[in-house]
Scaffold this active site. Sequence first.
Site, mmCIF file in Angstrom:
data_model
loop_
_atom_site.group_PDB
_atom_site.id
_atom_site.type_symbol
_atom_site.label_atom_id
_atom_site.label_comp_id
_atom_site.label_asym_id
_atom_site.label_seq_id
_atom_site.Cartn_x
_atom_site.Cartn_y
_atom_site.Cartn_z
ATOM 1 N N LYS A 53 0.804 -1.201 0.000
ATOM 2 C CA LYS A 53 0.000 0.000 0.000
ATOM 3 C C LYS A 53 0.850 1.270 0.000
ATOM 4 C CE LYS A 53 -0.891 1.181 4.158
ATOM 5 N NZ LYS A 53 -1.421 1.442 5.511
ATOM 6 N N GLU A 248 -4.936 4.744 5.812
ATOM 7 C CA GLU A 248 -5.693 4.132 6.923
ATOM 8 C C GLU A 248 -7.084 4.751 7.051
ATOM 9 O OE1 GLU A 248 -4.314 1.629 8.291
ATOM 10 O OE2 GLU A 248 -2.207 1.970 8.759
ATOM 11 N N ARG A 655 0.940 -9.849 10.855
ATOM 12 C CA ARG A 655 2.242 -9.195 11.059
ATOM 13 C C ARG A 655 3.373 -10.178 10.824
ATOM 14 N NH1 ARG A 655 0.812 -5.037 9.743
ATOM 15 N NH2 ARG A 655 -1.112 -6.152 9.341
#
Length: 789
Positions: A53, A248, A655
């Site tokens: 992103k 975000e 993660r």
Amino acid sequence: MIDFESAPSGMARTTKKAVGDGSYLRGLNDRQREAVLATEGPLIVLAGAGSGKTKMLTSRICHLIEAQGVPAHRILAMTFTNKAAGEMRERVARMLAESARQGGGGYLGNPELGTFHSVCVRLLRRELGRTPFTKPFVIYDDSDQLSLIKRVQERLSIDDKAFSPKGIQAAINRAKCDAISPEEMESAPHDIFGRQVKRVYDQYQKDLVVNNALDFGEIICMTYRLLRDCEDVRETYQDRFRYIHVDEYQDTNRAQYLLLSMLAKKQFGGHENICVVGDEDQSIYKWRGADIRNILDFESDYPGAQVVKLEQNYRSTKTIIAAAGHVIKNNLTRKDKTLWTENEDGLPIVHAQLPDERAEAELVVSEIKRQGSHEGRGYGDFAIFYRTNAQSRQFEDVLRREKIPYQVVGGLRFYDRKEIKDILSYLKVILNPTDSVNLRRIINVPARAIGKTTIEKLDEVMMASQGPITFWEILERAALDPSMTSAGTARKIGAFVQLIRKITEEQPKLLLSELYHLILDETGYVRELRKEGTEEAEARIENLEELDTIFQEFEEDQFNQLSEEERKAQPEERKRALLPAFIEQSSLVSDLDSMEGQASSVKMMTLHSSKGLEFPVVFLVGMEEGLFPSVRAWEEASEEDIEEERRLCYVGMTRARERLFLSNVVVRRIWGNVNYQEPSRFFVEIPGRFLEMRDFAPQVFGGASASTQRSFSSIPAPKTGGWSPARPATPAATGAGNDVIGRRIHHPEYGEGSIVLAEGSADDRKVTVEFAGKQRRKFLFRYVASYLS
DNA sequence: TTTAGCTCAATTTTT
DNA sequence: TTGAGCTAAA
């Protein structure tokens, strides 16, 4: 926080040529390229975890500047964290510099790139004349805000037992998240709490203005109202920010949504060149006002919006991606989006069940040691995630005992420590004596015998006075008028007033670090701490020394940003500007921003703090019903709450790059009580084929002591081939001793660089690499060995 | 005014 | 269990 890693070193550039041929469209996949090229009109990019992103966003900005010839300053990009903003700024600068070297370039200025808060603060400062403030404002953090609320409650005689200041603070902030002003606040006839909130909120807002201060929520709200109510200001910024980017987006609250509408929407005169990037599956801040509907409804908010989905994950193994996908699939309020990857299958996810939290910590640490010695990992490869900060204790104990370096991220922020806040309060008061919150904080710190009784007397005088009067003015008056307090007290207040005046006078002539030492000398702050002689006082002194370093770094940083002529001209002006610049920066930073630095240590953090990060090996601990998903004992968990917890689980799992360990314990002590815990429901949501169960828990009913002997690998892992270490040990990585200084590196992310420093040996060997733009990064040598050119 | 002991509350915390 | 914040005694 000051980003030490990326501070310009002031040294000559040693690299000649950076990444490939420099085209920012190269290395993008089809979807990413589509998002980069769709520059006109509204665009929503649904970017799954690890889908590139930031790469897409930075490429898009460069594309606008280079290919479309958009002046850089007409581009706005907003993030939530300084870290994200810094990363983007760095990457954009690198890409543009690279392309300039390739013969392109010739762009002007910099894009407006920053956090929502920093962008708004800059805007408000520029438009100060249109705000209620008469001079530059300070920013109140949550504890400053709470002090002011307590004060207001006192003044309005609102009982703080019946109406807890914290509760009122939460209600006020909730209103601010929704951009609701005191006047717009509705309270039901029987809602007595709501009525009190409204009263406090109203007075609190007035006090903010008197104090020349803003809180976090107000930064956004005030900017929104300014744009909403002043057409000319709105037009200015609509015109200025032709291309808007929001990172975000799933975390934006109502106020931020409205703010963006003012800048972008046609309805208000905007151009609708707005690109929002987000992932509804990673929305984990609902409790802070984030409104997931913002992202879910974007397409109806901006009719004709293009939608691009980034679903290819470049980070994790197939196993991890698939397992996380099965978990998040259980959420109903989400868009249709499935992450996939071309990476290896990887090893199964290990699920360990243990008798208690001690055993859990022992197991995790033994696994870290095992992988460290047998699989050639450095400590920096590991991260431990938990739901609540309180859980870090056990892990810290064991890690400390084993002498394994670790770093706890979050918890108490550096700038939230008492001694640091005290010193910063002095600095803020010097800058802005009308700030009564900070003035009250320091008036008796260190103790100078101006106590509660005195303050109460002054408050009475203040209330009795006609018209608004600041606390500082009262102090000045009390110093000259013994009848207000007593002769002795008047003298003490006088000494304090003189102290502040003296420091204020010196400020413009001094560097920050000099000013800091003047404050310490004049107040005797460290002397008082030394007198205490406790361990705690020692720790505080150490923190103050750290602050000294931060000041010096900041000065250097500011100096390096100046051009040659600026350095020579107006040294006075420069000194004068240091303090306001520092205060502003320090008010808007978090601990996470400075997390880099200690490369070779195990990282521990809450699941919330883990967002946006990645680690080769992740331990997600304490996966038990009630703790994770977290459920308040007295409340029933709504499906919505569970969905947020599930997203948190998804964030944690994604993660991990290579290996993921999940654990739960059977008995956990919470607040001194023994609790029997059920395994988290999220385990059931992961299909068995991705999991490898290791149950050590039955031991608890027999002999618990055996538990410390266990390890994740004491049961052999099943043979599910396909997994090979992502970083095979190269000859260079294992062969220690050869001189690497001067060797060239081609880093996939940072580009071309060369090794300028080496330290440590074998697996812990670290090298500092200098990239284009004199950017320095420290890596474990093993990491970059395969990038040697 | 200071400080010792008591009560009370207690997720997550980008700014 | 820990800690922060507040009342009661020095």
